[in-house]
Design a protein around this motif. Sequence first.
Motif, PDB file in Angstrom:
ATOM      1  N   GLN A 123       0.836  -1.203   0.000  1.00 34.63           N
ATOM      2  CA  GLN A 123       0.000   0.000   0.000  1.00 34.63           C
ATOM      3  C   GLN A 123       0.869   1.251   0.000  1.00 34.63           C
ATOM      4  OE1 GLN A 123      -3.331   0.351  -0.158  1.00 34.63           O
ATOM      5  NE2 GLN A 123      -3.724  -1.846  -0.262  1.00 34.63           N
ATOM      6  N   TRP A 124       1.951   1.234   0.776  1.00 32.22           N
ATOM      7  CA  TRP A 124       2.859   2.386   0.816  1.00 32.22           C
ATOM      8  C   TRP A 124       3.539   2.593  -0.533  1.00 32.22           C
ATOM      9  CZ3 TRP A 124       8.122   2.837  -0.033  1.00 32.22           C
ATOM     10  CH2 TRP A 124       8.676   4.101   0.244  1.00 32.22           C
ATOM     11  N   ILE A 125       3.997   1.519  -1.154  1.00 32.76           N
ATOM     12  CA  ILE A 125       4.644   1.611  -2.465  1.00 32.76           C
ATOM     13  C   ILE A 125       3.694   2.208  -3.494  1.00 32.76           C
ATOM     14  CG2 ILE A 125       5.543   0.238  -4.392  1.00 32.76           C
ATOM     15  CD1 ILE A 125       6.793  -1.642  -2.303  1.00 32.76           C
ATOM     16  N   GLN A 126       2.448   1.776  -3.447  1.00 35.83           N
ATOM     17  CA  GLN A 126       1.458   2.293  -4.394  1.00 35.83           C
ATOM     18  C   GLN A 126       1.203   3.774  -4.170  1.00 35.83           C
ATOM     19  OE1 GLN A 126      -2.182   0.066  -4.408  1.00 35.83           O
ATOM     20  NE2 GLN A 126      -3.154   1.349  -5.936  1.00 35.83           N
ATOM     21  N   ASP A 129       4.478   5.729  -5.059  1.00 33.85           N
ATOM     22  CA  ASP A 129       4.880   5.598  -6.463  1.00 33.85           C
ATOM     23  C   ASP A 129       6.400   5.524  -6.613  1.00 33.85           C
ATOM     24  OD1 ASP A 129       4.337   5.323  -9.184  1.00 33.85           O
ATOM     25  OD2 ASP A 129       4.542   7.467  -9.557  1.00 33.85           O
ATOM     26  N   VAL A 130       7.044   4.774  -5.728  1.00 32.68           N
ATOM     27  CA  VAL A 130       8.491   4.588  -5.825  1.00 32.68           C
ATOM     28  C   VAL A 130       8.791   3.431  -6.765  1.00 32.68           C
ATOM     29  CG1 VAL A 130       8.927   5.515  -3.530  1.00 32.68           C
ATOM     30  CG2 VAL A 130       8.574   3.064  -3.809  1.00 32.68           C
ATOM     31  N   LYS A 131       9.949   3.489  -7.399  1.00 30.63           N
ATOM     32  CA  LYS A 131      10.345   2.455  -8.360  1.00 30.63           C
ATOM     33  C   LYS A 131      11.508   1.607  -7.857  1.00 30.63           C
ATOM     34  CE  LYS A 131       7.340   4.256 -11.147  1.00 30.63           C
ATOM     35  NZ  LYS A 131       6.016   3.601 -11.312  1.00 30.63           N
ATOM     36  N   LEU A 153       8.132  -8.997  -3.859  1.00 36.65           N
ATOM     37  CA  LEU A 153       8.357  -7.557  -3.943  1.00 36.65           C
ATOM     38  C   LEU A 153       9.148  -7.173  -5.191  1.00 36.65           C
ATOM     39  CD1 LEU A 153       7.764  -5.003  -2.292  1.00 36.65           C
ATOM     40  CD2 LEU A 153       9.968  -5.330  -1.140  1.00 36.65           C
ATOM     41  N   LYS A 154      10.095  -8.029  -5.571  1.00 34.50           N
ATOM     42  CA  LYS A 154      10.942  -7.735  -6.727  1.00 34.50           C
ATOM     43  C   LYS A 154      10.169  -7.747  -8.041  1.00 34.50           C
ATOM     44  CE  LYS A 154      12.451 -12.557  -6.530  1.00 34.50           C
ATOM     45  NZ  LYS A 154      13.582 -13.465  -6.261  1.00 34.50           N
ATOM     46  N   ASP A 155       8.937  -8.255  -8.024  1.00 31.98           N
ATOM     47  CA  ASP A 155       8.088  -8.203  -9.215  1.00 31.98           C
ATOM     48  C   ASP A 155       7.445  -6.831  -9.392  1.00 31.98           C
ATOM     49  OD1 ASP A 155       8.635 -10.897  -9.659  1.00 31.98           O
ATOM     50  OD2 ASP A 155       6.878 -11.562  -8.525  1.00 31.98           O
ATOM     51  N   ARG A 156       7.490  -5.999  -8.327  1.00 35.06           N
ATOM     52  CA  ARG A 156       6.834  -4.699  -8.363  1.00 35.06           C
ATOM     53  C   ARG A 156       7.814  -3.542  -8.460  1.00 35.06           C
ATOM     54  NH1 ARG A 156       1.716  -3.716  -4.730  1.00 35.06           N
ATOM     55  NH2 ARG A 156       1.855  -1.986  -6.180  1.00 35.06           N
ATOM     56  N   VAL A 157       8.957  -3.672  -7.761  1.00 38.91           N
ATOM     57  CA  VAL A 157       9.946  -2.602  -7.750  1.00 38.91           C
ATOM     58  C   VAL A 157      11.343  -3.200  -7.821  1.00 38.91           C
ATOM     59  CG1 VAL A 157       8.569  -0.929  -6.442  1.00 38.91           C
ATOM     60  CG2 VAL A 157       9.950  -2.616  -5.222  1.00 38.91           C
ATOM     61  N   GLU A 158      12.307  -2.354  -8.147  1.00 38.34           N
ATOM     62  CA  GLU A 158      13.702  -2.779  -8.081  1.00 38.34           C
ATOM     63  C   GLU A 158      14.128  -2.782  -6.623  1.00 38.34           C
ATOM     64  OE1 GLU A 158      18.134  -1.308  -9.565  1.00 38.34           O
ATOM     65  OE2 GLU A 158      16.318  -0.408 -10.437  1.00 38.34           O
ATOM     66  N   VAL A 159      14.738  -3.872  -6.178  1.00 41.96           N
ATOM     67  CA  VAL A 159      15.067  -4.034  -4.758  1.00 41.96           C
ATOM     68  C   VAL A 159      16.578  -4.164  -4.572  1.00 41.96           C
ATOM     69  CG1 VAL A 159      14.710  -5.387  -2.663  1.00 41.96           C
ATOM     70  CG2 VAL A 159      12.869  -5.204  -4.356  1.00 41.96           C
ATOM     71  N   GLU A 160      17.127  -3.274  -3.740  1.00 40.09           N
ATOM     72  CA  GLU A 160      18.529  -3.364  -3.350  1.00 40.09           C
ATOM     73  C   GLU A 160      18.609  -4.026  -1.976  1.00 40.09           C
ATOM     74  OE1 GLU A 160      22.384  -0.471  -2.306  1.00 40.09           O
ATOM     75  OE2 GLU A 160      20.394   0.389  -2.639  1.00 40.09           O
ATOM     76  N   THR A 161      19.551  -4.945  -1.806  1.00 47.00           N
ATOM     77  CA  THR A 161      19.764  -5.580  -0.518  1.00 47.00           C
ATOM     78  C   THR A 161      21.197  -5.313  -0.059  1.00 47.00           C
ATOM     79  OG1 THR A 161      20.311  -7.673  -1.633  1.00 47.00           O
ATOM     80  CG2 THR A 161      18.038  -7.393  -0.873  1.00 47.00           C
TER      81      THR A 161
END
Length: 253
Positions: A123-126, A129-131, A153-161
Amino acid sequence: MTKLQASGPRPSIGIVAGSGPEAGLDLWAKVLVRNQALFGSDFRGDLDAPRVAILSEPSLGLSMDLSENEGVVWESLKKTIAIMAVQADAYAIACNTLNWYAPRIEALNLPGEFVSFQNALEQWIQRSDVKRIALLGAAPVTSLGPWSAYQKLKDRVEVETPADSLALHQLILDVKRLGSRDATLRPRFVELVEGLSCEHVILACTELPLISDIVTSKNLVDVTELVASELVDRSIGRGTRLPPNGVHERSVA
């Protein structure tokens, strides 16, 4: 604006704790802060506080090694959830790792509404509107593998770990073991956070917000705080989303 009625009981909030000695307390505190903020200057103290049930089960701490303890943790969680579901209209588990069980919990069809950490973050990502985000949490969480509650999560945004996930995992264990006031914890946390390239850093572990009072150039997003917001919104409007940082007016019957 939505009117809050002063009379009649509000839907109750439930918190399942135990995976992190301070995690349930932290979520409860954030529930109270969010609740008071919604009432604004009309807040009357005790009379406008939410009804909260908390159940802490220490055996849920085995979730730090979820792949080794999946069965025993599930049996413990299932019993705990069954008790909580009849005490609360909406409840959450104060642990990012344990939210890996969200599909199983929803499949139980228990009476209370389960509010998952994954849904709160989505919900927060939506809304934001972060990418691209950075994800900090226990090793199973940041792996984004089969034992991560955030594997989709990686299907919705680019994720750095983090480059050193073991150092982060050990930091989380030390927060549990030493307590959040230990002086050695925050410098280690700053080093991990500043080593990330992403602006938005998701604190996907209930221990990390306990030591997040640091000076950093990053935007630290506390998933526990997002969940607290979801719970309070349900205690006021039965699941109706409220505007972020919105204020409700209370009409006295």
